[in-house]
Design an enzyme around this catalytic site. Structure first.
Site, mmCIF file in Angstrom:
data_model
loop_
_atom_site.group_PDB
_atom_site.id
_atom_site.type_symbol
_atom_site.label_atom_id
_atom_site.label_comp_id
_atom_site.label_asym_id
_atom_site.label_seq_id
_atom_site.Cartn_x
_atom_site.Cartn_y
_atom_site.Cartn_z
ATOM 1 N N LYS A 1 2.536 5.676 6.039
ATOM 2 C CA LYS A 1 2.701 4.228 5.868
ATOM 3 C C LYS A 1 4.072 3.845 5.344
ATOM 4 O O LYS A 1 4.420 2.659 5.348
ATOM 5 C CB LYS A 1 1.595 3.688 4.956
ATOM 6 C CG LYS A 1 0.195 3.848 5.537
ATOM 7 C CD LYS A 1 -0.852 3.168 4.659
ATOM 8 C CE LYS A 1 -2.258 3.338 5.220
ATOM 9 N NZ LYS A 1 -2.944 4.541 4.739
ATOM 10 N N SER B 1 -3.128 1.532 -0.302
ATOM 11 C CA SER B 1 -3.050 2.343 0.919
ATOM 12 C C SER B 1 -4.063 1.884 1.966
ATOM 13 O O SER B 1 -4.662 2.699 2.674
ATOM 14 C CB SER B 1 -3.271 3.827 0.598
ATOM 15 O OG SER B 1 -2.873 4.642 1.670
ATOM 16 N N SER C 1 -1.513 9.474 4.458
ATOM 17 C CA SER C 1 -1.073 8.077 4.320
ATOM 18 C C SER C 1 0.390 7.907 3.941
ATOM 19 O O SER C 1 0.886 6.773 3.909
ATOM 20 C CB SER C 1 -1.939 7.363 3.275
ATOM 21 O OG SER C 1 -3.185 7.018 3.822
#
Length: 382
Positions: free
Chosen positions: A66, A123, A63
């Site tokens: 991102k 997230s 993640s």
């Protein structure tokens, strides 16, 4: 602007908007004991790497992906293609995302502000895709934008396949610790991002759904400003952790840690090392008087310089002296931004950095008729 910097005969040329940032330090010869696959410690002001371990190895980022997603969202807002107050509608595709999520329903609406908060704090994959679909028109188009931006930033070991970092069905979704630091540095230029990434706990849906930050450093590390964690079985535990103390802003990237504790310990060790050994010298943007101008509509022009920052070994910033050197016989026409001199920053007489002195206004050349009128006026005044 070109900045000549001496650091063991190295020369670095860096441009950061209107801020000149550079380094003039000796990188410590040290080996930090961190249990991770790769890592990097970067100064956010200058982009100088202060520590690295396999920093160019392409690895799955989970993640931490991102960061790029958020960067493109903030750039869309900066271009006024999107507003924090805009309300977006969740697609069937976005609502079906697995992994970390805030359980958005198809057709549900949520503001850009809250969607960013969901991504930065929790997230949330569904929130990330909702933002991406709106900015790019589709996930595929947004991923193309991600890879284009990666190229623009010089991220040479990166290839994105989605906006979330989920890696169950990807073949080449990778980046490197150094590349993550590059995109983290770019995101941190949008200062508002830290209003989201430093949130420890919050809510959405009018207080009905709680959010808790996946970055535990937000709770206990002094000066933390973010930024983003990640975990999948393939990637291991990853983080891009940023922190600021005084004027020194650091980015510590960790990839492939075996546990979340190892990830956090490594990030803290990197940041501690940076704050213990380095500092930033800053000379703020300012005017520095007027200089004589030849053959101009006016006899002088206002000058000044942009903000300058220099990464130094801790303590050396107090030894820096600056010397202003102006060009001679400056003639019109002159345009705003034209270079008219320089500032040399020195330690013990050695140049460690330079900044350009520029004209802060434009002045046209005087015409022959205007020159004659000026002479006549001067004659009669005498």
């Amino acid at each position: 602007m070109k900045i000549r910097l001496i650091a063991f005969t190295l020369v670095l040329m860096i441009m950061l908007g209107t801020i000149n940032c550079s380094f003039a330090l000796s990188i410590k010869d040290t080996s930090l004991d961190i249990n991770v696959k790769s890592a990097v410690l970067m100064d956010a002001n200058t982009g100088t790497v202060l520590y690295s371990k396999n920093m160019d190895e392409s690895l799955p980022p989970a993640s931490v992906t991102k960061i790029m997603t958020l960067l493109l969202v903030f750039e869309a807002i900066e271009k006024q293609a999107l507003k924090f107050s805009d309300v977006l509608t969740v697609s069937e595709n976005a609502s079906s995302m697995g992994g970390s999520q805030v359980f958005l329903e198809p057709g549900e609406t949520m503001s850009v502000d809250e969607l960013i908060k969901c991504v930065a704090v929790a997230s949330a994959n569904d929130a990330a895709l909702t933002l991406a679909e709106h900015v790019g028109g589709s996930e595929e188009a947004f991923v193309d934008l991600m890879n284009k931006k990666a190229q623009d930033l010089g991220m040479k070991n990166t290839h994105f396949e989605n906006v979330t970092g989920l890696d169950d069905d990807v073949s080449n979704h990778v980046t490197s610790a150094y590349d993550i630091a590059l995109m983290s540095r770019e995101l941190l230029k949008h200062e508002k991002i830290t209003e989201y990434t430093t949130i420890w706990m919050d809510t959405i849906r009018n207080g009905e759904f709680g959010l808790s930050n996946t970055n535990r450093l937000v709770k206990f590390y002094k000066g933390i400003t973010g930024l983003k964690t990640g975990y999948t079985k393939t990637a291991g535990f990853c983080v891009s952790a940023s922190a600021k103390r005084n004027d020194l802003h650091l980015i510590a990237v960790v990839m492939g840690a075996p546990t979340s504790n190892d990830r956090n310990a490594a990030a803290c060790k990197l940041l501690d090392y940076g704050f213990a050994n380095y500092s930033i010298y800053e000379d703020e943007k300012q005017e520095c008087g007027k200089i004589k101008l030849i053959k101009g509509e006016r006899d002088n022009v206002l000058i000044g310089y942009n903000k300058f920052c220099l990464l130094e070994n801790l303590g050396n910033e107090r030894l820096i002296k600056k010397e202003i050197i102006l060009n001679e016989n400056i003639s019109a026409p002159i345009n705003e931004g034209d270079v008219v001199g320089k500032i040399e920053y020195k330690i013990d007489g050695k140049i460690v950095g330079e900044n350009q002195i520029i004209s802060l206004e434009s002045v046209k050349s005087i015409t022959f008729i205007e020159y004659l009128e000026k002479l006549v006026k001067k004659f009669f005044l005498i």
